[in-house]
Design an enzyme around this catalytic site. Structure first.
Site, PDB file in Angstrom:
ATOM      1  N   TYR A 143       6.846  32.090 118.677  1.00  0.00           N
ATOM      2  CA  TYR A 143       7.550  31.082 119.072  1.00  0.00           C
ATOM      3  C   TYR A 143       8.860  31.317 120.122  1.00  0.00           C
ATOM      4  O   TYR A 143       9.149  30.583 120.827  1.00  0.00           O
ATOM      5  CB  TYR A 143       8.071  30.224 118.112  1.00  0.00           C
ATOM      6  CG  TYR A 143       6.803  29.386 117.497  1.00  0.00           C
ATOM      7  CD1 TYR A 143       5.411  29.763 117.458  1.00  0.00           C
ATOM      8  CD2 TYR A 143       7.018  28.302 116.355  1.00  0.00           C
ATOM      9  CE1 TYR A 143       4.563  29.108 116.964  1.00  0.00           C
ATOM     10  CE2 TYR A 143       6.113  27.708 115.631  1.00  0.00           C
ATOM     11  CZ  TYR A 143       4.777  28.099 115.947  1.00  0.00           C
ATOM     12  OH  TYR A 143       3.908  27.555 115.346  1.00  0.00           O
ATOM     13  N   LYS A 193      -1.613  39.162 108.967  1.00  0.00           N
ATOM     14  CA  LYS A 193      -2.783  39.440 109.446  1.00  0.00           C
ATOM     15  C   LYS A 193      -3.008  40.777 110.099  1.00  0.00           C
ATOM     16  O   LYS A 193      -3.248  41.470 111.035  1.00  0.00           O
ATOM     17  CB  LYS A 193      -3.172  38.417 110.787  1.00  0.00           C
ATOM     18  CG  LYS A 193      -4.672  38.353 111.331  1.00  0.00           C
ATOM     19  CD  LYS A 193      -5.487  37.626 110.717  1.00  0.00           C
ATOM     20  CE  LYS A 193      -6.735  37.714 111.184  1.00  0.00           C
ATOM     21  NZ  LYS A 193      -7.982  37.399 110.376  1.00  0.00           N
ATOM     22  N   ASP A 225      -6.065  33.801 107.046  1.00  0.00           N
ATOM     23  CA  ASP A 225      -7.441  33.019 106.987  1.00  0.00           C
ATOM     24  C   ASP A 225      -7.788  32.997 105.543  1.00  0.00           C
ATOM     25  O   ASP A 225      -8.338  31.744 105.112  1.00  0.00           O
ATOM     26  CB  ASP A 225      -8.337  33.767 108.151  1.00  0.00           C
ATOM     27  CG  ASP A 225      -8.561  35.054 107.747  1.00  0.00           C
ATOM     28  OD1 ASP A 225      -7.695  35.860 107.194  1.00  0.00           O
ATOM     29  OD2 ASP A 225      -9.653  35.817 108.273  1.00  0.00           O
ATOM     30  N   ASP A 249       4.217  27.755 109.981  1.00  0.00           N
ATOM     31  CA  ASP A 249       4.173  26.512 110.459  1.00  0.00           C
ATOM     32  C   ASP A 249       2.947  25.686 110.200  1.00  0.00           C
ATOM     33  O   ASP A 249       3.017  24.456 109.677  1.00  0.00           O
ATOM     34  CB  ASP A 249       4.205  26.594 112.051  1.00  0.00           C
ATOM     35  CG  ASP A 249       4.415  25.225 112.699  1.00  0.00           C
ATOM     36  OD1 ASP A 249       4.697  24.065 112.155  1.00  0.00           O
ATOM     37  OD2 ASP A 249       4.427  25.094 113.811  1.00  0.00           O
ATOM     38  N   ASP A 253       2.153  22.813 106.337  1.00  0.00           N
ATOM     39  CA  ASP A 253       1.453  21.396 106.538  1.00  0.00           C
ATOM     40  C   ASP A 253       0.128  21.455 105.881  1.00  0.00           C
ATOM     41  O   ASP A 253       0.009  20.440 105.258  1.00  0.00           O
ATOM     42  CB  ASP A 253       1.151  21.187 107.968  1.00  0.00           C
ATOM     43  CG  ASP A 253       2.650  20.569 108.831  1.00  0.00           C
ATOM     44  OD1 ASP A 253       3.423  20.667 108.134  1.00  0.00           O
ATOM     45  OD2 ASP A 253       2.140  20.198 110.023  1.00  0.00           O
TER      46      ASP A 253
END
Ligand code: NAD
Length: 364
Positions: A143, A193, A225, A249, A253
């Site tokens: 980001y 990852k 994943d 992020d 959620d």
């Protein structure tokens, strides 16, 4: 504890002020005998209306002179026509995160046993509830990395985002995860990852190295994943999970959704700064200003109340007082009180104020 707890209170817009009133009432009762200084300031749309700025100078000064910020929520349809950079969330929350170097976002995903039916997961997967703490790195990674741009190349546009992490950034968030795990079930799942990303390799190697300093904490690793799948398959298997900005992020959620009730979920954003013995933090509900229900007296105040409990724990080290608030919330839920968002047949439908009063009543 003799030192004064200095708290900036930024209720904001929509349901923010309604749920904040309840949180302050609970906070004052829970902190009886403790010197607390609550300073209420304007933020968000309310501040735009009064001063023309979503984060007025005076509010920022009060925040800087405080040990913690108890934040409500900002935004709503009234301010949507404003240019993007003047929108309440972007013009108030993001500068606060930057100004106070809030590098760690802690989002508990708590599913109370009594509310397990609200989870979209099959009951046998969530029976008995679960309590996962997702720790997300908030100031690094994709980001913020540079270059970050869209440019023309021949006949096409190309967009570039850059993922960068330094050892020190991973170490800082990793340490926090290990330390928080010490206050819970003593296990950390680190998510990366590493099979594809250089950043993943760095992340995993720093976490492994740190683990040597925390022999009492069990560390395991999951690829992002796989983590997304395992949360759905067996949420009860997790306690503290830690990950970088983008993955956090998305996963935080996902976890919030698994609990089925956004109105119950608090959050904390912790900074690098300390004033004396206190670590600076901003505490707020996970949800937004909920304009669809604002002003109706039906919002669930529990996310805001539990945000105040997190503040007592993570900034002020008042773990027992925080536990007291959490158990008052549990007791209130167990005795059947429900705001509309968590209501089910055979429970007692209450207003925002009635829920707040019941929690106050249940404080030891
Ligand atoms: P939202 O979280 O405000 O609302 C989503 C849904 O959840 C709505 O149906 C709402 O009624 C419900 N809900 C949320 N909190 C609740 C509570 N405490 N009790 C009962 N129900 C609750 O998200 P949104 O609709 O996407 O955004 C609304 C506004 O809030 C927008 O202006 C957005 O920019 C802003 N927002 C602010 C923050 C923040 O201040 N940190 C975060 C997210 C969204």
């Amino acid at each position: 504890m003799t030192k004064k707890l200095s708290i900036a209170v930024l209720a904001g817009d929509g349901i923010g002020p309604e749920v904040m009133v309840q949180a302050l009432q609970v906070l004052r009762k829970a902190c009886k005998g403790i010197d607390i200084d609550l300073k209420e300031c304007l933020v968000g749309g309310a501040a735009i209306d009064a001063t023309g700025k979503a984060l007025p100078e005076n509010t920022l000064e009060v925040c800087a002179a405080s040990d913690a910020i108890l934040f409500g929520s900002v935004g709503g349809p009234k301010w949507e026509p404003l240019p993007p950079n003047e929108q309440p969330e972007r013009a108030a929350l993001l500068p606060l995160r930057k100004r106070f170097s809030l590098f760690a976002n802690l989002r508990p995903a708590i599913c109370f046993p009594e509310l397990a039916a609200a989870s979209p997961l099959r009951l046998d997967l969530v029976a008995g509830g679960f309590d996962i703490l997702c720790i997300r790195e908030l100031t690094g990674g994709l980001y913020f990395g540079k270059p970050k741009e869209t440019r023309q190349e021949g006949t096409e546009r190309i967009a570039i985002d850059t993922m960068i992490y330094r050892d020190s950034e991973v170490e800082r968030i990793g340490r926090l995860a290990f330390e928080v795990a010490r206050t819970r079930k003593k296990n950390v799942v680190s998510i990366d990852k590493m099979n594809v990303l250089e950043n993943g390799l760095l992340w995993r190697s720093v976490m492994k190295q740190l683990a040597g300093e925390y022999p009492d904490i069990e560390l395991s690793h999951l690829l992002v994943d796989n983590a997304a799948m395992q949360f759905i398959r067996s949420p009860r298997a997790f306690d503290v999970v830690v990950t970088e900005n983008t993955f956090g992020d998305i996963l935080s959620d996902e976890l919030a959704m698994l609990t089925g009730s956004i109105g119950m979920l608090p959050s904390a954003s912790l900074g690098t700064g300390h004033r004396g013995e206190f670590r600076f933090g901003l505490y707020e509900p996970s949800g937004g200003s909920a304009p669809d229900i604002a002003g109706k007296g039906i919002a669930n105040p529990i996310a805001q109340i539990l945000s105040a409990a997190m503040m007592l724990q993570y900034t002020f080290g008042l773990d027992e007082v925080a536990r007291g608030i959490e158990s008052a919330v549990r007791k209130t839920i167990a005795s059947g009180y429900r705001t509309r968002d968590i209501f089910s047949p055979d429970t007692k439908l209450v207003s925002t104020a009635e829920m707040g009063a019941a929690i106050c009543e249940n404080l030891g």
